[in-house]
Write an enzyme that holds these catalytic residues in place. Structure first.
Site, PDB file in Angstrom:
ATOM      1  N   HIS A 181     -54.661  19.027  85.753  1.00 26.35           N
ATOM      2  CA  HIS A 181     -56.125  19.089  85.782  1.00 26.35           C
ATOM      3  C   HIS A 181     -56.588  19.654  84.450  1.00 26.35           C
ATOM      4  O   HIS A 181     -55.950  20.550  83.905  1.00 26.35           O
ATOM      5  CB  HIS A 181     -56.606  20.025  86.905  1.00 26.35           C
ATOM      6  CG  HIS A 181     -58.050  20.404  86.745  1.00 26.35           C
ATOM      7  ND1 HIS A 181     -59.071  19.626  87.232  1.00 26.35           N
ATOM      8  CD2 HIS A 181     -58.641  21.447  86.080  1.00 26.35           C
ATOM      9  CE1 HIS A 181     -60.229  20.194  86.893  1.00 26.35           C
ATOM     10  NE2 HIS A 181     -59.990  21.300  86.201  1.00 26.35           N
ATOM     11  N   ASN A 210     -51.489  13.330  90.242  1.00 24.52           N
ATOM     12  CA  ASN A 210     -51.598  13.052  88.802  1.00 24.52           C
ATOM     13  C   ASN A 210     -51.300  14.252  87.906  1.00 24.52           C
ATOM     14  O   ASN A 210     -51.751  14.306  86.762  1.00 24.52           O
ATOM     15  CB  ASN A 210     -52.956  12.399  88.486  1.00 24.52           C
ATOM     16  CG  ASN A 210     -54.132  13.274  88.843  1.00 24.52           C
ATOM     17  OD1 ASN A 210     -53.961  14.391  89.329  1.00 24.52           O
ATOM     18  ND2 ASN A 210     -55.328  12.788  88.582  1.00 24.52           N
ATOM     19  N   GLU A 256     -64.512  27.177  85.257  1.00 27.45           N
ATOM     20  CA  GLU A 256     -63.166  27.061  85.825  1.00 27.45           C
ATOM     21  C   GLU A 256     -62.289  28.221  85.376  1.00 27.45           C
ATOM     22  O   GLU A 256     -61.494  28.754  86.166  1.00 27.45           O
ATOM     23  CB  GLU A 256     -62.574  25.688  85.474  1.00 27.45           C
ATOM     24  CG  GLU A 256     -63.362  24.566  86.159  1.00 27.45           C
ATOM     25  CD  GLU A 256     -62.936  23.155  85.795  1.00 27.45           C
ATOM     26  OE1 GLU A 256     -61.907  22.988  85.092  1.00 27.45           O
ATOM     27  OE2 GLU A 256     -63.634  22.211  86.207  1.00 27.45           O
ATOM     28  N   TYR A 258     -63.074  22.237  92.519  1.00 28.69           N
ATOM     29  CA  TYR A 258     -63.469  20.844  92.743  1.00 28.69           C
ATOM     30  C   TYR A 258     -64.824  20.722  93.422  1.00 28.69           C
ATOM     31  O   TYR A 258     -65.077  19.762  94.140  1.00 28.69           O
ATOM     32  CB  TYR A 258     -62.372  20.130  93.538  1.00 28.69           C
ATOM     33  CG  TYR A 258     -61.131  19.878  92.717  1.00 28.69           C
ATOM     34  CD1 TYR A 258     -61.182  19.041  91.599  1.00 28.69           C
ATOM     35  CD2 TYR A 258     -59.916  20.463  93.027  1.00 28.69           C
ATOM     36  CE1 TYR A 258     -60.051  18.795  90.830  1.00 28.69           C
ATOM     37  CE2 TYR A 258     -58.778  20.229  92.264  1.00 28.69           C
ATOM     38  CZ  TYR A 258     -58.856  19.400  91.161  1.00 28.69           C
ATOM     39  OH  TYR A 258     -57.742  19.152  90.396  1.00 28.69           O
ATOM     40  N   LYS A 305     -50.632  20.959  88.216  1.00 25.13           N
ATOM     41  CA  LYS A 305     -50.810  20.884  89.663  1.00 25.13           C
ATOM     42  C   LYS A 305     -49.450  21.007  90.379  1.00 25.13           C
ATOM     43  O   LYS A 305     -48.396  20.940  89.731  1.00 25.13           O
ATOM     44  CB  LYS A 305     -51.484  19.546  90.009  1.00 25.13           C
ATOM     45  CG  LYS A 305     -52.942  19.438  89.510  1.00 25.13           C
ATOM     46  CD  LYS A 305     -53.486  18.054  89.845  1.00 25.13           C
ATOM     47  CE  LYS A 305     -54.964  17.938  89.533  1.00 25.13           C
ATOM     48  NZ  LYS A 305     -55.455  16.558  89.827  1.00 25.13           N
TER      49      LYS A 305
HETATM   50  P1  IDP Z   1     -60.060  14.257  86.653  1.00 21.51           P
HETATM   51  O1  IDP Z   1     -58.976  15.097  87.290  1.00 21.51           O
HETATM   52  O2  IDP Z   1     -59.501  13.267  85.684  1.00 21.51           O
HETATM   53  O3  IDP Z   1     -61.189  15.080  86.057  1.00 21.51           O
HETATM   54  P2  IDP Z   1     -61.860  13.619  88.856  1.00 21.51           P
HETATM   55  O4  IDP Z   1     -62.612  12.341  89.019  1.00 21.51           O
HETATM   56  O5  IDP Z   1     -62.631  14.855  88.473  1.00 21.51           O
HETATM   57  O6  IDP Z   1     -60.681  13.352  87.816  1.00 21.51           O
HETATM   58  O7  IDP Z   1     -61.103  13.883  90.218  1.00 21.51           O
HETATM   59  C1  IDP Z   1     -60.481  15.130  90.468  1.00 21.51           C
HETATM   60  C2  IDP Z   1     -59.148  14.913  91.120  1.00 21.51           C
HETATM   61  O8  IDP Z   1     -59.334  14.363  92.405  1.00 21.51           O
HETATM   62  C3  IDP Z   1     -58.221  13.914  90.411  1.00 21.51           C
HETATM   63  O9  IDP Z   1     -57.497  14.476  89.340  1.00 21.51           O
HETATM   64  C4  IDP Z   1     -57.309  13.494  91.552  1.00 21.51           C
HETATM   65  O10 IDP Z   1     -56.303  14.494  91.787  1.00 21.51           O
HETATM   66  C5  IDP Z   1     -58.270  13.490  92.734  1.00 21.51           C
HETATM   67  N1  IDP Z   1     -58.816  12.160  92.998  1.00 21.51           N
HETATM   68  C6  IDP Z   1     -59.807  11.540  92.324  1.00 21.51           C
HETATM   69  N2  IDP Z   1     -60.055  10.331  92.845  1.00 21.51           N
HETATM   70  C7  IDP Z   1     -59.205  10.195  93.889  1.00 21.51           C
HETATM   71  C8  IDP Z   1     -58.962   9.159  94.834  1.00 21.51           C
HETATM   72  O11 IDP Z   1     -59.596   8.095  94.822  1.00 21.51           O
HETATM   73  N3  IDP Z   1     -57.958   9.379  95.755  1.00 21.51           N
HETATM   74  C9  IDP Z   1     -57.234  10.538  95.808  1.00 21.51           C
HETATM   75  N4  IDP Z   1     -57.444  11.534  94.919  1.00 21.51           N
HETATM   76  C10 IDP Z   1     -58.400  11.369  93.979  1.00 21.51           C
HETATM   77 MG    MG Z   2     -62.684  16.208  86.909  1.00 22.53          MG
END
Ligand code: IDP
Ligand code: MG
Length: 148
Positions: A115, A112, A126, A49, A9
Protein backbone atom coordinates in the site's frame (compact mmCIF):
# COMPACT_ATOMS: atom_id res chain seq x y z
CA UNK A 1 11.74 16.91 1.66
CA UNK A 2 8.42 15.25 0.79
CA UNK A 3 7.16 12.33 2.89
CA UNK A 4 4.90 9.42 2.10
CA UNK A 5 3.44 6.35 3.80
CA UNK A 6 4.30 2.86 2.51
CA UNK A 7 3.09 -0.44 3.94
CA UNK A 8 3.99 -4.04 3.12
CA UNK A 9 0.68 -5.89 3.37
CA UNK A 10 0.24 -9.33 5.01
CA UNK A 11 0.88 -11.25 1.77
CA UNK A 12 4.18 -9.39 1.27
CA UNK A 13 5.26 -10.24 4.82
CA UNK A 14 4.13 -13.87 4.78
CA UNK A 15 5.64 -14.46 1.31
CA UNK A 16 9.06 -13.28 2.50
CA UNK A 17 9.17 -10.12 0.38
CA UNK A 18 10.04 -7.60 3.13
CA UNK A 19 13.73 -7.46 2.20
CA UNK A 20 13.05 -7.28 -1.54
CA UNK A 21 10.63 -4.37 -1.13
CA UNK A 22 12.81 -2.41 1.31
CA UNK A 23 15.80 -3.00 -0.96
CA UNK A 24 14.02 -1.35 -3.91
CA UNK A 25 13.18 1.68 -1.76
CA UNK A 26 16.76 2.01 -0.54
CA UNK A 27 18.36 1.50 -3.95
CA UNK A 28 16.17 4.17 -5.53
CA UNK A 29 17.64 6.69 -3.09
CA UNK A 30 14.58 7.12 -0.90
CA UNK A 31 15.14 7.39 2.85
CA UNK A 32 13.25 5.28 5.42
CA UNK A 33 12.67 7.66 8.34
CA UNK A 34 10.33 5.39 10.36
CA UNK A 35 9.56 1.68 10.25
CA UNK A 36 7.63 -0.87 12.34
CA UNK A 37 6.08 -4.32 12.09
CA UNK A 38 2.65 -4.72 13.64
CA UNK A 39 -0.67 -6.46 13.30
CA UNK A 40 -3.23 -3.82 12.33
CA UNK A 41 -6.47 -3.60 14.30
CA UNK A 42 -9.74 -3.39 12.35
CA UNK A 43 -10.04 0.18 13.60
CA UNK A 44 -6.67 1.13 12.07
CA UNK A 45 -7.52 -0.67 8.82
CA UNK A 46 -10.86 1.13 8.54
CA UNK A 47 -9.10 4.48 9.01
CA UNK A 48 -6.44 3.61 6.44
CA UNK A 49 -9.11 2.68 3.90
CA UNK A 50 -11.82 5.17 4.95
CA UNK A 51 -12.13 6.34 1.31
CA UNK A 52 -13.39 2.86 0.37
CA UNK A 53 -16.07 2.46 3.06
CA UNK A 54 -19.26 1.16 1.43
CA UNK A 55 -17.55 -0.41 -1.60
CA UNK A 56 -18.20 -4.08 -2.42
CA UNK A 57 -14.64 -5.13 -1.56
CA UNK A 58 -14.37 -3.15 1.72
CA UNK A 59 -14.94 -6.03 4.19
CA UNK A 60 -12.71 -8.38 2.20
CA UNK A 61 -10.02 -5.66 2.21
CA UNK A 62 -10.21 -5.15 5.99
CA UNK A 63 -10.05 -8.95 6.57
CA UNK A 64 -7.02 -9.18 4.25
CA UNK A 65 -4.94 -6.38 5.78
CA UNK A 66 -5.63 -7.52 9.36
CA UNK A 67 -4.94 -11.22 8.66
CA UNK A 68 -1.18 -11.16 9.48
CA UNK A 69 1.50 -8.58 10.33
CA UNK A 70 2.33 -5.63 8.10
CA UNK A 71 5.44 -3.46 7.84
CA UNK A 72 4.63 0.25 8.00
CA UNK A 73 7.12 2.89 6.84
CA UNK A 74 7.54 6.61 6.43
CA UNK A 75 9.59 7.32 3.31
CA UNK A 76 11.26 10.60 2.50
CA UNK A 77 12.64 11.93 -0.77
CA UNK A 78 12.08 14.24 -3.74
CA UNK A 79 8.45 13.76 -4.88
CA UNK A 80 8.23 10.76 -2.54
CA UNK A 81 4.46 10.31 -3.03
CA UNK A 82 4.71 9.97 -6.82
CA UNK A 83 7.96 8.03 -6.79
CA UNK A 84 6.69 5.42 -4.33
CA UNK A 85 3.40 5.04 -6.24
CA UNK A 86 5.49 4.33 -9.38
CA UNK A 87 7.67 1.82 -7.52
CA UNK A 88 4.59 -0.10 -6.29
CA UNK A 89 2.72 0.12 -9.63
CA UNK A 90 -0.98 0.22 -10.52
CA UNK A 91 -3.53 -1.36 -8.17
CA UNK A 92 -4.11 -4.48 -10.33
CA UNK A 93 -0.81 -6.36 -10.61
CA UNK A 94 -1.65 -7.37 -14.17
CA UNK A 95 -2.10 -3.72 -15.24
CA UNK A 96 1.03 -2.58 -13.34
CA UNK A 97 4.24 -1.90 -15.30
CA UNK A 98 6.89 -4.64 -15.35
CA UNK A 99 9.56 -3.59 -12.88
CA UNK A 100 6.99 -2.42 -10.36
CA UNK A 101 6.54 -4.40 -7.14
CA UNK A 102 2.91 -5.27 -7.90
CA UNK A 103 3.69 -6.53 -11.42
CA UNK A 104 6.85 -8.36 -10.44
CA UNK A 105 5.36 -10.20 -7.46
CA UNK A 106 1.55 -10.09 -7.68
CA UNK A 107 -1.22 -11.90 -9.57
CA UNK A 108 -4.47 -10.33 -8.36
CA UNK A 109 -5.92 -7.03 -7.10
CA UNK A 110 -7.08 -8.64 -3.85
CA UNK A 111 -3.50 -9.63 -2.92
CA UNK A 112 -1.32 -6.81 -4.24
CA UNK A 113 1.50 -6.86 -1.67
CA UNK A 114 1.89 -3.17 -0.86
CA UNK A 115 0.00 0.00 0.00
CA UNK A 116 1.18 3.56 -0.56
CA UNK A 117 -0.50 6.92 0.01
CA UNK A 118 -1.86 8.50 -3.17
CA UNK A 119 -1.38 12.20 -2.23
CA UNK A 120 0.55 14.36 0.21
CA UNK A 121 -2.65 14.95 2.22
CA UNK A 122 -3.39 11.22 2.48
CA UNK A 123 0.28 10.55 3.38
CA UNK A 124 0.09 12.88 6.40
CA UNK A 125 -3.20 11.27 7.56
CA UNK A 126 -1.94 7.71 7.06
CA UNK A 127 1.40 8.38 8.81
CA UNK A 128 -0.57 9.56 11.88
CA UNK A 129 -2.50 6.26 12.05
CA UNK A 130 0.77 4.36 12.55
CA UNK A 131 3.43 6.69 13.99
CA UNK A 132 3.90 9.26 16.72
CA UNK A 133 5.91 12.34 15.71
CA UNK A 134 8.88 11.23 17.82
CA UNK A 135 9.05 7.88 15.98
CA UNK A 136 9.93 9.68 12.74
CA UNK A 137 13.70 10.18 12.66
CA UNK A 138 15.91 12.84 11.16
CA UNK A 139 19.22 11.66 9.67
CA UNK A 140 21.29 11.95 6.51
CA UNK A 141 22.00 9.10 4.11
CA UNK A 142 25.75 8.78 3.48
CA UNK A 143 25.13 9.11 -0.28
CA UNK A 144 22.77 12.11 -0.07
CA UNK A 145 25.25 14.45 -1.77
CA UNK A 146 25.43 12.00 -4.69
CA UNK A 147 21.67 11.64 -4.98
CA UNK A 148 20.83 15.35 -4.95
P1 IDP B 1 -4.33 1.47 -4.33
O1 IDP B 1 -3.94 0.48 -3.26
O2 IDP B 1 -3.54 1.28 -5.58
O3 IDP B 1 -4.31 2.91 -3.84
P2 IDP B 1 -7.23 1.59 -4.17
O4 IDP B 1 -8.16 1.79 -5.32
O5 IDP B 1 -7.05 2.74 -3.21
O6 IDP B 1 -5.83 1.13 -4.75
O7 IDP B 1 -7.75 0.33 -3.38
C1 IDP B 1 -7.22 0.01 -2.10
C2 IDP B 1 -7.00 -1.47 -1.99
O8 IDP B 1 -8.23 -2.14 -2.03
C3 IDP B 1 -6.19 -2.10 -3.14
O9 IDP B 1 -4.80 -1.97 -2.99
C4 IDP B 1 -6.64 -3.55 -3.06
O10 IDP B 1 -5.95 -4.23 -2.00
C5 IDP B 1 -8.10 -3.40 -2.66
N1 IDP B 1 -9.00 -3.44 -3.82
C6 IDP B 1 -9.24 -2.44 -4.69
N2 IDP B 1 -10.12 -2.83 -5.62
C7 IDP B 1 -10.45 -4.10 -5.32
C8 IDP B 1 -11.31 -5.07 -5.91
O11 IDP B 1 -11.98 -4.82 -6.93
N3 IDP B 1 -11.36 -6.31 -5.31
C9 IDP B 1 -10.65 -6.62 -4.18
N4 IDP B 1 -9.82 -5.73 -3.61
C10 IDP B 1 -9.72 -4.50 -4.16
MG1 MG C 1 -5.52 3.96 -2.55
Amino acid sequence: MERTFLMIKPDGVVRGLIGEIISRIEKKGLKIVAIKMLKMTRDMAEKLYEQHKGKSFFNELIDYVTSAPVVAMVIEGREAVNVVRKIIGKTDPIEAEPGSIRFDFGMTIGKNIVHAADSKERAEKEIKIFFKDEEILDYKRADENWLY
